[in-house]
Design a protein around this motif. Structure first.
Motif, short mmCIF file in Angstrom:
data_model
loop_
_atom_site.label_atom_id
_atom_site.label_comp_id
_atom_site.label_asym_id
_atom_site.label_seq_id
_atom_site.Cartn_x
_atom_site.Cartn_y
_atom_site.Cartn_z
N PHE A 147 0.83 -1.20 0.00
CA PHE A 147 0.00 0.00 0.00
C PHE A 147 0.87 1.26 0.00
N LYS A 175 -3.96 -2.38 -1.49
CA LYS A 175 -4.39 -0.98 -1.48
C LYS A 175 -5.81 -0.88 -0.95
N CYS A 178 -6.05 -1.42 2.90
CA CYS A 178 -5.45 -0.36 3.73
C CYS A 178 -6.17 0.98 3.59
#
Length: 196
Positions: A147, A175, A178
């Motif tokens: 991320f 991604k 998070c």
């Protein structure tokens, strides 16, 4: 809780014996003040001195009742104090260079100062949010690293996948996992910096 409650923090600064509040205020703003000084051209030692002086001037002035809410936000007032401290350090450095026969550097302060302040604040907010993501969630370290490289480091998904030996799909999932918690942390932390 005192580190997240701005009103309590500011009320506590009036009491010179309240070490807990001073520590929370210092922890919150020293990194920003230091980074701000560095962005405006100060060396590490000078930026640290300017940050220390800005914090001390702020607290003295605040305790003396010099802050007036009608005249603007408290964070803008802190910015003004920081600008003055940085200018003072730069001026002292310029005087030393001149005494040694060196040319003085033109230490201009213009509208880029406000941008530098905002960027330092945002950098500190993101740093704190990442710390909370690591410490307060059960997210795998490799997921957080993916991320960070993708969303904050500006790397391409294929590059991150190659660096971390992941599939591109896993990078996108990292991604996605998070982003939600990060948004919440960023919102909470930004709110703590709003000093109205």
């Amino acid at each position: 809780m005192i580190t997240r409650t701005t009103t309590s923090l500011l009320e506590g600064l009036v009491d010179p014996a309240n070490a807990e509040v001073w520590s929370a205020f210092d922890e919150r703003f020293r990194p920003i003040l230091f980074g701000f000084g560095r962005r405006l051209g100060l060396a590490d030692e000078d930026a640290a001195d300017a940050a220390q002086e800005a914090l001390m001037r702020f607290v003295r002035s605040y305790r003396d009742g010099r802050y007036d809410r009608e005249r603007g936000r408290l964070s803008s007032w802190l910015l003004g104090i920081a600008r003055n401290c940085i200018a003072d350090v730069a001026s002292r450095n310029r005087a030393r260079r001149e005494r040694r026969g060196l040319s003085a550097v033109d230490d201009r302060v213009d509208d880029t100062v406000d941008r530098a302040w905002d960027e330092e604040c945002e950098r500190e907010v993101l740093r704190r949010a990442l710390t909370r993501l690591r410490e307060e969630t059960r997210t795998e370290p490799r997921t957080i690293e993916a991320f960070e490289l993708l969303a904050l480091g500006g790397r391409r998904p294929a590059e991150v996948a190659s660096m971390l030996d992941m599939s591109a799909n896993d990078v996108y999932l990292a991604k996605h996992r998070c982003l939600g918690p990060m948004r919440e942390f960023v919102e909470e932390i930004r709110a703590a910096y709003e000093l109205d």
